[in-house]
Design an enzyme around this catalytic site. Structure first.
Site, short mmCIF file in Angstrom:
data_model
loop_
_atom_site.label_atom_id
_atom_site.label_comp_id
_atom_site.label_asym_id
_atom_site.label_seq_id
_atom_site.Cartn_x
_atom_site.Cartn_y
_atom_site.Cartn_z
CB ALA A 59 -0.88 -0.01 1.24
N GLY A 117 0.43 -5.26 0.57
CA GLY A 117 -0.65 -5.32 -0.42
C GLY A 117 -0.18 -5.85 -1.76
CD GLU A 173 -2.77 -8.05 2.14
OE1 GLU A 173 -3.36 -8.44 3.15
OE2 GLU A 173 -2.60 -6.84 1.89
CD GLU A 195 1.10 -5.32 5.43
OE1 GLU A 195 1.91 -6.24 5.71
OE2 GLU A 195 0.54 -5.22 4.32
N1 COA Z 1 4.48 3.41 -0.22
C1 COA Z 1 4.91 4.57 -0.75
N2 COA Z 1 6.14 4.74 -1.27
C2 COA Z 1 6.97 3.68 -1.24
C3 COA Z 1 6.59 2.45 -0.69
C4 COA Z 1 5.27 2.33 -0.18
N3 COA Z 1 4.80 1.19 0.32
N4 COA Z 1 7.63 1.60 -0.80
C5 COA Z 1 8.61 2.28 -1.39
N5 COA Z 1 8.23 3.54 -1.66
C6 COA Z 1 9.01 4.60 -2.28
C7 COA Z 1 10.05 5.17 -1.32
O1 COA Z 1 9.48 6.15 -0.51
C8 COA Z 1 11.06 5.74 -2.30
O2 COA Z 1 10.58 6.95 -2.79
P1 COA Z 1 11.60 8.24 -2.96
O3 COA Z 1 12.60 7.78 -4.00
O4 COA Z 1 10.70 9.33 -3.45
O5 COA Z 1 12.20 8.46 -1.63
C9 COA Z 1 11.03 4.74 -3.45
O6 COA Z 1 9.78 4.05 -3.36
C10 COA Z 1 12.14 3.73 -3.38
O7 COA Z 1 12.09 3.11 -2.11
P2 COA Z 1 13.34 3.03 -1.09
O8 COA Z 1 12.82 2.82 0.28
O9 COA Z 1 14.26 4.20 -1.30
O10 COA Z 1 14.06 1.73 -1.65
P3 COA Z 1 14.95 0.69 -0.86
O11 COA Z 1 15.51 -0.21 -1.90
O12 COA Z 1 15.88 1.39 0.08
O13 COA Z 1 13.91 -0.13 0.08
C11 COA Z 1 11.87 -1.36 0.54
C12 COA Z 1 12.91 -0.91 -0.52
C13 COA Z 1 10.74 -2.07 -0.18
C14 COA Z 1 12.53 -2.28 1.57
C15 COA Z 1 11.34 -0.10 1.27
O14 COA Z 1 10.95 0.85 0.30
C16 COA Z 1 10.13 -0.37 2.16
O15 COA Z 1 10.28 -0.92 3.23
N6 COA Z 1 8.92 0.04 1.70
C17 COA Z 1 7.72 -0.08 2.47
C18 COA Z 1 7.16 -1.50 2.42
C19 COA Z 1 5.94 -1.63 3.28
O16 COA Z 1 5.98 -1.43 4.48
N7 COA Z 1 4.82 -2.00 2.64
C20 COA Z 1 3.56 -2.25 3.33
C21 COA Z 1 2.83 -1.01 3.47
S1 COA Z 1 1.34 -1.25 4.46
#
Ligand code: COA
Length: 263
Positions: free
Chosen positions: A73, A113, A116, A136
């Site tokens: 999400a 998500g 999912e 989450e």
């Molecule tokens: N929602 C919104 N933006 C997201 C996102 C999410 N779930 N996951 C990644 N992004 C965005 C980041 O904010 C970043 O944006 P920016 O370049 O404008 O700063 C871009 O995508 C790249 O992500 P980044 O975190 O820099 O990459 P990474 O390789 O360091 O890490 C993840 C990758 C997937 C480990 C990390 O992005 C993450 O933990 N994301 C959230 C996952 C999550 O909790 N999902 C469930 C949500 S309920």
């Protein structure tokens, strides 16, 4: 056929009968914004509508642009309120109820998500570098679209608890062992493996596939006896289809390739 929505792209290969829907927000790792959730439904609807125009669309592959399937999400939209949890109006349920088989091709991150969404599909194939998880818990919430339910059924409740309570990303090989994906492939083999599988499905009688999908969905909701009653009921109309006759003819005659029409 090629059509672009704001955050998805759909394509259709007329020769094979396979449609492709690409999640197209690579800068945000294809995080599920409200726009993207809507565009998934719009794209799938457009592909299925081809059938009403007399074009035969048989199966859909969902994949992510930019080397990731989907990072879950869109967290930046949480302030505007949580994504809808109304089961029947979600893109998840739309995929579950979609009349055609849907395959998730998973590369890179497939989280929350995103996982999912993949588990709402009928099949999941992953590249070896894919990372799957339900993070989450670290936001103080749980997967809101059935992540724990899906993994409890695909694997078992203990694996679901492990993945959802730790929030850790598991590699494709572990997801394969647990039955969360159908198979994991070397990255350079994934495209061909998925295309081959999709084309196999596309060559099968559509009404039988649709009925099998509904029956398997039903299996997770009923006891065996009720489920077998259901199968018996939906089996009988298939005996009257042209595709059944075509399949039987191909079986009886050597060197005859059946052509299924969905009638
Ligand atoms: N929602 C919104 N933006 C997201 C996102 C999410 N779930 N996951 C990644 N992004 C965005 C980041 O904010 C970043 O944006 P920016 O370049 O404008 O700063 C871009 O995508 C790249 O992500 P980044 O975190 O820099 O990459 P990474 O390789 O360091 O890490 C993840 C990758 C997937 C480990 C990390 O992005 C993450 O933990 N994301 C959230 C996952 C999550 O909790 N999902 C469930 C949500 S309920």
């Amino acid at each position: 056929m090629h059509e672009e929505f704001e955050t998805t792209t759909v394509e259709f290969d007329e020769e094979t009968g396979v449609g492709y829907l690409t999640l197209n927000r690579p800068d945000a790792l294809n995080a599920l914004s409200a726009q993207l959730r809507g565009d998934i439904v719009a794209g799938l609807r457009t592909l299925n509508d081809l059938n009403d125009d007399g074009i035969v669309m048989r199966t859909v592959v969902i994949e992510g642009e930019g080397g990731n399937f989907c990072a879950g999400a869109d967290i930046t939209e949480f302030e505007e309120g949580p994504p809808t949890t109304e089961v029947d109006r979600s893109h998840y349920q739309f995929i579950i109820d979609y009349p055609l088989p849907v395959i998730a091709k998973i590369r890179g991150y497939c989280l929350g998500g995103g996982l999912e969404t993949a588990m709402s599909c009928d099949f999941r194939f992953a590249g070896e570098d894919a990372r799957l998880g339900l993070p989450e818990v670290d936001l103080g919430i749980i997967p809101g679209a059935g992540g724990v339910q899906f993994i409890s059924r695909l694997a078992n409740p203990s694996v679901a608890k492990e993945i959802a309570m730790t929030g850790e990303h598991i590699p494709a090989s572990r997801a394969d062992e647990e039955g969360i994906v159908n198979a994991a492939y070397d990255e350079d083999e994934l495209d061909d493996a998925v295309d081959e599988f999709a084309e196999t499905l596309a060559s099968k009688p559509p009404l039988a596939l649709q009925t099998i999908k509904q029956s398997a969905n039903m299996a997770t909701q009923t006891g065996l006896r009720e489920g077998r009653e259901y199968d018996r009921k939906v089996f009988e109309p298939l005996l009257a289809t042209e595709d059944h006759k075509e399949g039987a003819r191909a079986f009886a005659e050597d060197d005859y390739e059946p052509e299924f029409t969905g009638r």
